[in-house]
Scaffold this motif. Sequence first.
Motif, PDB file in Angstrom:
ATOM      1  N   GLU A   1       2.139   5.103  -1.221  1.00  0.00           N
ATOM      2  CA  GLU A   1       1.413   6.370  -1.331  1.00  0.00           C
ATOM      3  C   GLU A   1       0.861   6.580  -2.737  1.00  0.00           C
ATOM      4  OE1 GLU A   1       0.733   9.122   1.116  1.00  0.00           O
ATOM      5  OE2 GLU A   1       0.747   7.134   2.016  1.00  0.00           O
TER       6      GLU A   1
ATOM      7  N   ASP B   1     -13.048   6.090   5.818  1.00  0.00           N
ATOM      8  CA  ASP B   1     -12.955   6.010   4.361  1.00  0.00           C
ATOM      9  C   ASP B   1     -11.941   7.068   3.921  1.00  0.00           C
ATOM     10  OD1 ASP B   1     -13.231   6.187   1.612  1.00  0.00           O
ATOM     11  OD2 ASP B   1     -15.395   5.890   1.641  1.00  0.00           O
ATOM     12  N   ALA B   2     -10.822   6.616   3.389  1.00  0.00           N
ATOM     13  CA  ALA B   2      -9.753   7.548   3.023  1.00  0.00           C
ATOM     14  C   ALA B   2     -10.166   8.514   1.923  1.00  0.00           C
ATOM     15  CB  ALA B   2      -8.504   6.764   2.592  1.00  0.00           C
ATOM     16  N   LYS B   3     -11.220   8.173   1.195  1.00  0.00           N
ATOM     17  CA  LYS B   3     -11.671   9.050   0.114  1.00  0.00           C
ATOM     18  C   LYS B   3     -12.476  10.237   0.634  1.00  0.00           C
ATOM     19  CE  LYS B   3     -13.802   5.660  -2.016  1.00  0.00           C
ATOM     20  NZ  LYS B   3     -13.354   4.504  -1.212  1.00  0.00           N
TER      21      LYS B   3
ATOM     22  N   ALA C   1       0.837  -1.206   0.000  1.00  0.00           N
ATOM     23  CA  ALA C   1       0.000   0.000   0.000  1.00  0.00           C
ATOM     24  C   ALA C   1       0.869   1.252   0.000  1.00  0.00           C
ATOM     25  CB  ALA C   1      -0.939  -0.008   1.203  1.00  0.00           C
TER      26      ALA C   1
ATOM     27  N   ILE D   1      -2.189   8.578   1.988  1.00  0.00           N
ATOM     28  CA  ILE D   1      -2.781   9.069   3.235  1.00  0.00           C
ATOM     29  C   ILE D   1      -1.939  10.157   3.891  1.00  0.00           C
ATOM     30  CG2 ILE D   1      -3.939   6.868   3.692  1.00  0.00           C
ATOM     31  CD1 ILE D   1      -1.814   6.376   5.892  1.00  0.00           C
TER      32      ILE D   1
ATOM     33  N   SER E   1      -8.789   3.581   4.727  1.00  0.00           N
ATOM     34  CA  SER E   1      -8.870   2.587   3.664  1.00  0.00           C
ATOM     35  C   SER E   1      -9.551   3.110   2.416  1.00  0.00           C
ATOM     36  CB  SER E   1      -9.620   1.353   4.180  1.00  0.00           C
ATOM     37  OG  SER E   1      -9.866   0.441   3.133  1.00  0.00           O
ATOM     38  N   TYR E   2      -9.020   2.683   1.267  1.00  0.00           N
ATOM     39  CA  TYR E   2      -9.640   2.973  -0.016  1.00  0.00           C
ATOM     40  C   TYR E   2     -10.498   1.809  -0.505  1.00  0.00           C
ATOM     41  CZ  TYR E   2      -6.920   7.245  -0.643  1.00  0.00           C
ATOM     42  OH  TYR E   2      -6.403   8.505  -0.499  1.00  0.00           O
TER      43      TYR E   2
ATOM     44  N   LEU F   1      -9.575  -1.307  -1.187  1.00  0.00           N
ATOM     45  CA  LEU F   1      -8.919  -2.037  -2.269  1.00  0.00           C
ATOM     46  C   LEU F   1      -8.845  -3.533  -2.024  1.00  0.00           C
ATOM     47  CD1 LEU F   1      -5.975   0.450  -2.968  1.00  0.00           C
ATOM     48  CD2 LEU F   1      -8.187   0.300  -4.122  1.00  0.00           C
TER      49      LEU F   1
ATOM     50  N   LYS G   1      -3.473   1.317   6.571  1.00  0.00           N
ATOM     51  CA  LYS G   1      -4.288   1.523   5.382  1.00  0.00           C
ATOM     52  C   LYS G   1      -5.333   0.421   5.252  1.00  0.00           C
ATOM     53  CE  LYS G   1      -0.799   4.212   2.937  1.00  0.00           C
ATOM     54  NZ  LYS G   1      -0.097   4.465   1.658  1.00  0.00           N
TER      55      LYS G   1
ATOM     56  N   ARG H   1      -0.452   4.089  -4.566  1.00  0.00           N
ATOM     57  CA  ARG H   1      -1.659   3.268  -4.648  1.00  0.00           C
ATOM     58  C   ARG H   1      -2.757   3.796  -3.724  1.00  0.00           C
ATOM     59  NH1 ARG H   1       2.098  -1.459  -4.710  1.00  0.00           N
ATOM     60  NH2 ARG H   1       2.027  -2.348  -6.811  1.00  0.00           N
ATOM     61  N   SER H   2      -2.384   4.170  -2.511  1.00  0.00           N
ATOM     62  CA  SER H   2      -3.392   4.612  -1.534  1.00  0.00           C
ATOM     63  C   SER H   2      -2.790   5.697  -0.651  1.00  0.00           C
ATOM     64  CB  SER H   2      -3.880   3.427  -0.699  1.00  0.00           C
ATOM     65  OG  SER H   2      -2.797   2.676  -0.209  1.00  0.00           O
TER      66      SER H   2
END
Length: 269
Positions: A120, A227-229, A118, A125, A206-207, A209, A186, A122-123
């Motif tokens: 930076e 939710d990281a989004k 994971a 934070i 988390s995204y 994934l 993550k 790809r996901s």
Amino acid sequence: SMGHALITELKPAVGVSHEEYAVLAAAQMAGVPSILLTDWFPPSNSPLGEDVAFADSIIFLGEDGSFALPGPVRRTPLYVGPVVRKMKYSVADRRRARAELGIADDAFVALVIPGAWATEERSPISHIVIPAFRELGFPLKFLFWLTKADHEKLTNEAIGIPGARILRDCDSVEQLMVASDVIITKGNRGTIMEAASLGVPSISLSYGLNAVDETLVARVRSNKAFDAKTVDAAMLGAFLQHLAGIPLAQRAVPLGLHAQGGAVAAKAL
């Protein structure tokens, strides 16, 4: 095909598959009994789900009801509960761990363990965590971030932020874990289960994934899932402030899974 060829050549008495579902079909073709070790089941009507039927025995490293069986199986799975690696430190070693790391007892410590996959890219934070940490109103605070591929990027982002420590290598991860007030991931279930075992609260950004991680992490009460989004630095910072206000003994109850190791699973195997 490579797995079948190897099994045929070695002619083992039994094949043990840890989440490698294709091995079960290969063992069946070679006339070798197989045992599946797993903490998740693939969905029904999927190639992996169909492979589960080839297992002669299943040892599930978790609780019954976490995942539905993808289809008929030869024997009822043995549910042995979560397996967490043995660790050198426990929550009782918090003060000693902090002394070894040179961290005062009254400092607030956050530890980020993102996982090697994971990154930076790809996901990401860091745009959430670093500003949240920077604005925390604690007189003494530390942010430890374990990293490999992102070391240079995160080091640059942490320049000028007192207490931020970007680490490429770490001799004892559990030493940092028990010294921390919170562990940020993550969403990787392995780290979250280790934190729960030690009795250290965790936060997952988390995204979504990994569907397996999402399913299992939702069952860990000591973890706060974001939710990281949609979460931002202000929301994360507010939760960290809230967490720091909870007395240490009430933040999380150690599950002690690491003290058991894999003894139950080994006996079942």
